[in-house]
Design an enzyme around this catalytic site. Structure first.
Site, PDB file in Angstrom:
ATOM      1  N   ALA A 157       9.099  -2.652   3.061  1.00 12.27           N
ATOM      2  CA  ALA A 157       8.750  -4.056   3.314  1.00 12.27           C
ATOM      3  C   ALA A 157       8.478  -4.218   4.811  1.00 12.27           C
ATOM      4  O   ALA A 157       8.974  -3.437   5.629  1.00 12.27           O
ATOM      5  CB  ALA A 157       9.902  -4.959   2.885  1.00 12.27           C
ATOM      6  N   PRO A 158       7.705  -5.229   5.186  1.00 14.66           N
ATOM      7  CA  PRO A 158       7.494  -5.471   6.619  1.00 14.66           C
ATOM      8  C   PRO A 158       8.751  -6.089   7.233  1.00 14.66           C
ATOM      9  O   PRO A 158       9.557  -6.690   6.516  1.00 14.66           O
ATOM     10  CB  PRO A 158       6.348  -6.481   6.638  1.00 14.66           C
ATOM     11  CG  PRO A 158       6.425  -7.173   5.316  1.00 14.66           C
ATOM     12  CD  PRO A 158       7.006  -6.196   4.327  1.00 14.66           C
ATOM     13  N   GLU A 181      14.460   0.796  18.920  1.00 16.30           N
ATOM     14  CA  GLU A 181      13.877   2.122  19.192  1.00 16.30           C
ATOM     15  C   GLU A 181      12.782   2.077  20.251  1.00 16.30           C
ATOM     16  O   GLU A 181      12.426   3.101  20.826  1.00 16.30           O
ATOM     17  CB  GLU A 181      13.278   2.710  17.906  1.00 16.30           C
ATOM     18  CG  GLU A 181      12.082   1.893  17.408  1.00 16.30           C
ATOM     19  CD  GLU A 181      11.400   2.433  16.151  1.00 16.30           C
ATOM     20  OE1 GLU A 181      12.100   2.859  15.220  1.00 16.30           O
ATOM     21  OE2 GLU A 181      10.151   2.390  16.119  1.00 16.30           O
ATOM     22  N   HIS A 205      10.045   7.792  14.535  1.00 16.04           N
ATOM     23  CA  HIS A 205       8.924   6.968  14.058  1.00 16.04           C
ATOM     24  C   HIS A 205       7.659   7.818  13.964  1.00 16.04           C
ATOM     25  O   HIS A 205       6.658   7.563  14.636  1.00 16.04           O
ATOM     26  CB  HIS A 205       8.723   5.767  14.987  1.00 16.04           C
ATOM     27  CG  HIS A 205       7.995   4.630  14.335  1.00 16.04           C
ATOM     28  ND1 HIS A 205       8.264   3.318  14.618  1.00 16.04           N
ATOM     29  CD2 HIS A 205       6.988   4.601  13.398  1.00 16.04           C
ATOM     30  CE1 HIS A 205       7.467   2.535  13.902  1.00 16.04           C
ATOM     31  NE2 HIS A 205       6.693   3.295  13.164  1.00 16.04           N
ATOM     32  N   ARG A 225      10.772  -0.413   8.859  1.00 22.61           N
ATOM     33  CA  ARG A 225      11.095  -0.814  10.223  1.00 22.61           C
ATOM     34  C   ARG A 225      12.612  -0.827  10.383  1.00 22.61           C
ATOM     35  O   ARG A 225      13.345  -1.183   9.451  1.00 22.61           O
ATOM     36  CB  ARG A 225      10.552  -2.211  10.537  1.00 22.61           C
ATOM     37  CG  ARG A 225       9.073  -2.260  10.853  1.00 22.61           C
ATOM     38  CD  ARG A 225       8.725  -1.610  12.201  1.00 22.61           C
ATOM     39  NE  ARG A 225       7.310  -1.675  12.538  1.00 22.61           N
ATOM     40  CZ  ARG A 225       6.413  -0.741  12.223  1.00 22.61           C
ATOM     41  NH1 ARG A 225       6.770   0.343  11.555  1.00 22.61           N
ATOM     42  NH2 ARG A 225       5.155  -0.872  12.609  1.00 22.61           N
ATOM     43  N   ARG A 274       0.826  -1.210   0.000  1.00 19.00           N
ATOM     44  CA  ARG A 274       0.000   0.000   0.000  1.00 19.00           C
ATOM     45  C   ARG A 274       0.861   1.261   0.000  1.00 19.00           C
ATOM     46  O   ARG A 274       0.619   2.192  -0.773  1.00 19.00           O
ATOM     47  CB  ARG A 274      -0.930  -0.036   1.211  1.00 19.00           C
ATOM     48  CG  ARG A 274      -1.904  -1.230   1.109  1.00 19.00           C
ATOM     49  CD  ARG A 274      -2.564  -1.563   2.424  1.00 19.00           C
ATOM     50  NE  ARG A 274      -3.429  -0.477   2.875  1.00 19.00           N
ATOM     51  CZ  ARG A 274      -3.101   0.386   3.818  1.00 19.00           C
ATOM     52  NH1 ARG A 274      -1.950   0.295   4.448  1.00 19.00           N
ATOM     53  NH2 ARG A 274      -3.929   1.338   4.160  1.00 19.00           N
ATOM     54  N   ILE A 275       1.884   1.297   0.872  1.00 18.93           N
ATOM     55  CA  ILE A 275       2.690   2.515   0.985  1.00 18.93           C
ATOM     56  C   ILE A 275       3.644   2.649  -0.208  1.00 18.93           C
ATOM     57  O   ILE A 275       3.736   3.716  -0.834  1.00 18.93           O
ATOM     58  CB  ILE A 275       3.457   2.535   2.328  1.00 18.93           C
ATOM     59  CG1 ILE A 275       2.458   2.651   3.481  1.00 18.93           C
ATOM     60  CG2 ILE A 275       4.461   3.688   2.359  1.00 18.93           C
ATOM     61  CD1 ILE A 275       3.037   2.419   4.868  1.00 18.93           C
TER      62      ILE A 275
END
Ligand code: NAI
Length: 331
Positions: free
Chosen positions: A207-208, A265, A297, A236, A157-158
């Site tokens: 990506a995740p 983080e 973030h 991430r 999506r992003i």
């Protein structure tokens, strides 16, 4: 029946999230218990009797899930897109259903462009100089996005939204994802990871984080990239091996980095740590480079995203209560 259901909301921010939680739990007749605290096995008792627990990016490991399960929790929703902070294996074993909240991609895609431009225009150095009343130009000359080959890793999506936004800048866009999609294909050329590394001036990660993608940007990947490559990460922190990145910055292999997320983080971000000694040496190092911009973030943090993440985290719970298909279930 709905009125009897209670949602335990952890890490609730009064200044932006509370009004939305009140609106949407009110709309669906749910009650809620809230705390600004991060969930821990010790404060899991706050969730006593609540089948539904709502969290953010803080780790939900096995001990926490077990403690919540003992309090009656059977469903956890993270009001975030990423769910790498939740031990899904433990959740499955315990019989806790897990959902995420994929709010609209525009906020993160726009922020990614912000970081790209900040890197290309040396914004960290410009701000340092300006605040020190040094108004000289030498060393600050920028580059134009239109002249860049941009590599987008991850075209969900992003990544896909970003690719379509990039058409306005006139750059060449390459893309890599295990499952190419037709929308991204309209504006980007899908290539192998090797080609993307070799040909991109700027690489951005969408990506995740999972076992396969952790440290995908490592010494080996960096060696395949152009000298002076710019890296942007709003995905991430785990996607980048920070030690390899620091080495790349030292040698000039990496010419700049825009990092909305970094490894380790979660103990820092969103807390006020002003009076404390921080033991995150990599973060201190990253902040010492004039060609690096680090933010805490924040890419998701727009009014639109916050409202949607609260709304859909509640709607997923409502679907679960009503036994309807829940589009946000991840396990
Ligand atoms: P998505 O699930 O729609 O897209 C993920 C994309 O990554 C897909 O194209 C998938 O094929 C690709 N992918 C999966 N494995 C891959 C691999 N090994 N190599 C390359 N690509 C791979 O997710 P969405 O909504 O686009 O979000 C992407 C990530 O952005 C989230 O997982 C989350 O971690 C991060 N995020 C960060 C935010 C921030 O505030 N910084 C806010 C929201 C999301």
């Amino acid at each position: 029946m709905m009125k009897q259901e209670c949602i335990m909301v952890y890490n609730l921010r009064d200044f932006d999230e509370r009004p939305y939680f009140e609106e949407y739990t009110g709309e669906y007749g749910l009650s809620m218990v809230t705390t600004a605290e991060t969930p821990t096995p010790e404060n899991a008792t706050l969730a006593q009797g609540c089948r539904y627990v709502n969290i953010i990016t803080t780790p939900a490991d096995r001990p926490l899930l077990e403690a919540l399960y003992q309090q009656g929790t059977r469903y956890i929703v993270t009001r975030t897109i990423g769910y790498d902070h939740i031990d899904l294996d433990a959740a499955k074993e315990l019989g806790i259903r897990v959902a995420n909240t994929p709010y609209g991609p525009d906020g993160v895609a726009e922020y990614t462009i912000l970081l790209m431009l900040m890197c290309l225009r040396n914004m960290t150095s410009i701000r340092h100089r300006y605040l020190g009343q040094d108004f000289t130009l030498k060393g600050l000359i920028g580059r134009e996005l239109s002249q860049m080959t941009v590599g987008v890793i991850g075209t969900g999506r992003i990544g896909t939204r970003l690719i379509s936004m990039l058409t306005g800048f006139g750059c060449r866009t390459l893309a890599y994802a295990p499952h190419p999609n037709a929308e991204a294909k309209k504006h980007a050329e899908y290539v192998s990871l090797e080609t993307l590394y070799r040909e991109s001036d700027l690489i951005t990660l969408h990506a995740p984080a999972n076992a396969e993608t952790t440290h995908m940007i490592n010494e080996d990947a960096l060696a395949q990239m152009k000298n002076g490559v710019i890296l942007v990460n709003t995905g991430r922190g785990a996607l980048i091996d920070t030690a390899a990145l620091l080495h790349g910055l030292d040698t000039g292999k990496v010419g700049g980095a825009g990092l909305d997320v970094i490894e380790e983080e979660s103990d820092l971000y969103y807390y006020d740590r002003r009076e404390e000694l921080l033991h995150h040496r990599d973060m201190a190092l990253l902040n010492s480079y004039p060609n690096v911009v680090v933010t805490h973030h924040m890419a998701f943090y727009t009014r639109q995203c916050v409202e949607t993440m609260v709304r859909d985290s509640v709607r997923g719970i409502v679907a679960d209560i009503q036994g309807l298909k829940n589009p946000w279930r991840v396990c």
